[in-house]
Enzyme design. Structure first.
Site, PDB file in Angstrom:
ATOM      1  N   TRP A  39       0.805  -1.332  -0.584  1.00 38.62           N
ATOM      2  CA  TRP A  39      -0.031   0.073   0.118  1.00 38.62           C
ATOM      3  C   TRP A  39       0.303   1.422   0.266  1.00 38.62           C
ATOM      4  O   TRP A  39       1.872   1.147   0.199  1.00 38.62           O
ATOM      5  CB  TRP A  39      -0.588  -0.018   0.495  1.00 38.62           C
ATOM      6  N   ASP A  42       0.534   9.501   0.922  1.00 38.43           N
ATOM      7  CA  ASP A  42       0.730  10.740   0.816  1.00 38.43           C
ATOM      8  C   ASP A  42       2.551  10.445  -0.111  1.00 38.43           C
ATOM      9  O   ASP A  42       3.427   9.837   0.097  1.00 38.43           O
ATOM     10  CB  ASP A  42       1.323  11.524   1.359  1.00 38.43           C
ATOM     11  N   GLN A  58       4.728   7.758   1.584  1.00 36.58           N
ATOM     12  CA  GLN A  58       3.894   6.436   2.811  1.00 36.58           C
ATOM     13  C   GLN A  58       3.518   4.861   2.392  1.00 36.58           C
ATOM     14  O   GLN A  58       2.974   4.642   1.123  1.00 36.58           O
ATOM     15  CB  GLN A  58       2.553   7.288   3.279  1.00 36.58           C
ATOM     16  N   ARG A 162       1.189  16.376  12.690  1.00 34.57           N
ATOM     17  CA  ARG A 162       1.819  15.958  12.049  1.00 34.57           C
ATOM     18  C   ARG A 162       2.225  16.453  10.421  1.00 34.57           C
ATOM     19  O   ARG A 162       1.801  17.796   9.900  1.00 34.57           O
ATOM     20  CB  ARG A 162       0.947  14.823  11.777  1.00 34.57           C
ATOM     21  N   GLU A 216      -4.273  18.111   7.035  1.00 38.89           N
ATOM     22  CA  GLU A 216      -3.376  17.904   6.973  1.00 38.89           C
ATOM     23  C   GLU A 216      -2.061  17.771   5.728  1.00 38.89           C
ATOM     24  O   GLU A 216      -2.980  18.599   4.657  1.00 38.89           O
ATOM     25  CB  GLU A 216      -3.547  15.886   6.533  1.00 38.89           C
ATOM     26  N   TRP A 291      -8.798   8.562   0.484  1.00 36.48           N
ATOM     27  CA  TRP A 291      -9.458   7.520   1.740  1.00 36.48           C
ATOM     28  C   TRP A 291     -10.813   6.602   1.685  1.00 36.48           C
ATOM     29  O   TRP A 291     -11.635   7.536   1.037  1.00 36.48           O
ATOM     30  CB  TRP A 291      -9.243   8.592   2.661  1.00 36.48           C
TER      31      TRP A 291
END
Ligand code: FRU
Length: 485
Positions: A39, A42, A58, A162, A216, A291
């Site tokens: 998987w 970002d 990611q 974050r 984000e 998402w």
């Protein structure tokens, strides 16, 4: 606990084994960045360093669903041909044991340095801290012994803290971190002289209540005579990833917003990040998924891809344009050319000979010679007509859409945005098809739409169409695109 390097090696060898089967999947892209298996989400750590482009992302190498985040790594000399490098980061320490979340990269005087969020689930809320890691060979990363470099959110932040993006301005390092407090998304600003000791400057920018509860992946950068702040807001209905145009005052640490708009109107686009190329170009990559959506390739051991690199420009009207970098022309192979066609409703078969699932298409329609209610380009069409993905323009509403209601597996439906075609009266479509995606740019990148599609591999037809009338096709060019993987 295993050491960082042991965990990196384990993740890498797991992914390499899984990649053997994953490579057989017909939905694997030909020229977009993907992981060998597993998987991804970002884009992280975009940087031009020692003559090469580095892209991190990611990464969950152990399965095709999101899990404890690692960083994957690819490198290129030309922004087109990418080489997979070993996993760069694995969760290995107390402060990042549940994931090395998103972040950025800088060239610290010849040392490739990554700045990321360490994520730990502790109680109902995660504990998120900012960390750094460096490399001496640009491949193996050692985590800084003084991590975390920011061990807790400031009073203006919350447990959601974050996605640090770091840059240098006037000889000083700055970091913007995403957060939110009391239901309002915020971008927090820090500064540092050495990347290790950070001072909190203040709230760079915040939602006025209409821009989501958590921001984000913030990214702040100058473009022409303005500053742009990109965020991926959570809880902003109808929006995924927006850019704000405004001005930055480094003496107060405040960004003043003048306007905002969606970065990409397609269904699959999030968490975009930019970097500065060696020639001054501002280049953006996004995650080409979203998402909470179906990932049909999960069954085949992988999920997630990045968009093509896009050059950003600020247009005179204060909006952004995004165009795939010109280097991508090096992928072009067989060329097709058509001109001066009148496309009429009910007719088909205008583009004989053009087929494929790795294509670049440029089409120009004359809006002064158009009485159709809608028209456009169909791609990934099956021979029996049951499957197709439509790029549709509705001139009255000036709406450009990608219609995936007959695209095959995955999410269906229609997504789009308004495109002001101006006085010129021409619609220009620039389309990049890869084996499970359609990236569309309208009128020199005034609008972008990124979508994943999962048709039958044999659905490779291309055509133009019009409804309730006709439209003049000024020209259409297409190229088969070479694979890089
Ligand atoms: C955005 C995001 C980031 C976070 C990362 C975790 O898509 O939620 O905020 O760092 O993904 O994978």
């Amino acid at each position: 606990m295993e050491s960082h390097q042991e965990l990196v090696r384990r993740a890498q060898s797991f992914a390499e084994q899984a990649a053997v089967d994953v490579a057989k999947d017909p939905y694997r892209h030909g020229y977009h960045i993907m992981a060998p298996a597993g998987w991804i989400n970002d884009p992280n750590g975009l940087v031009y360093f020692k003559g090469e482009y580095h892209v991190f992302f990611q990464y969950h190498p152990y399965s095709a669903v999101w899990g404890p985040m690692h960083w994957g790594h690819v490198r290129s000399k030309d922004l087109v041909h990418w080489e997979h490098l070993p996993v760069a980061l694995a969760p290995s320490e107390e402060y990042d044991r549940d994931g090395c979340f998103s972040g950025s990269a800088v060239d610290d005087n010849g040392v490739l340095t990554l700045i990321y969020t360490g994520n730990v689930y502790a109680g109902p809320k995660a504990k998120q801290v900012q960390c750094i890691t460096t490399s001496t060979d640009d491949v193996r990363f050692e985590k800084y012994v003084g991590n975390p470099v920011i061990a807790q959110p400031p009073v203006d932040g919350s447990a959601d803290f974050r996605d640090p993006k770091v840059w240098m301005h006037d000889g000083k390092w700055y970091m913007v971190v995403g957060s939110g407090k009391e239901g309002v998304g915020r971008a927090l600003l820090y500064s540092s002289s050495d990347l290790c000791r950070w001072e909190y400057v203040g709230v760079l920018s915040a939602s006025d209540g209409s821009l989501g509860y958590m921001w984000e992946c913030p990214d702040l950068f100058p473009l022409a005579d303005k500053h742009i702040l990109i965020i991926s807001p959570m809880g902003m209905p109808g929006h995924k990833n927006i850019y704000m145009v405004g001005t930055m005052d480094y003496t107060t640490g405040k960004f003043t917003r003048e306007s905002y708009a969606e970065l990409d109107y397609g269904a699959d686009f999030y968490a975009a990040q930019t970097f500065l190329g060696p020639d001054g170009r501002r280049i953006l990559f996004g995650w080409m998924n979203m998402w909470g959506t179906k990932q049909p390739t999960e069954a085949n051991g992988w999920a997630g891809a990045l968009t093509l690199p896009r050059e950003l420009k600020l247009l005179p009207d204060g909006t952004l344009s995004q165009n795939p970098v010109s280097e991508l022309r090096s992928l072009r192979r067989d060329h097709y050319y058509f001109s001066d066609l009148v496309v009429t409703s009910g007719a088909s078969g205008y583009l004989d000979g053009v087929t494929g699932d790795q294509l670049e298409i440029i089409a120009e329609f004359d809006l002064h010679q158009c009485d159709a209610s809608q028209f456009g380009v169909k791609v990934r069409c099956s021979a029996d007509g049951s499957q197709e993905t439509r790029v549709v323009f509705r001139p009255k509403e000036e709406m450009l859409e990608v219609d995936r209601s007959q695209s095959g597996l995955g999410e269906g439906g229609c997504r789009g945005g308004k495109l002001d075609t101006g006085k010129e009266g021409v619609l220009r479509l620039h389309i990049f098809l890869d084996r499970s995606s359609v990236e569309l740019f309208g009128n020199e990148g005034r609008i972008a739409l990124s979508s994943r599609v999962y048709p039958e591999p044999s659905s490779q037809g291309v055509d133009v169409f019009a409804e309730d009338g006709s439209v003049k096709l000024i020209r259409l060019e297409a190229w088969r695109l070479q694979s890089i993987w």
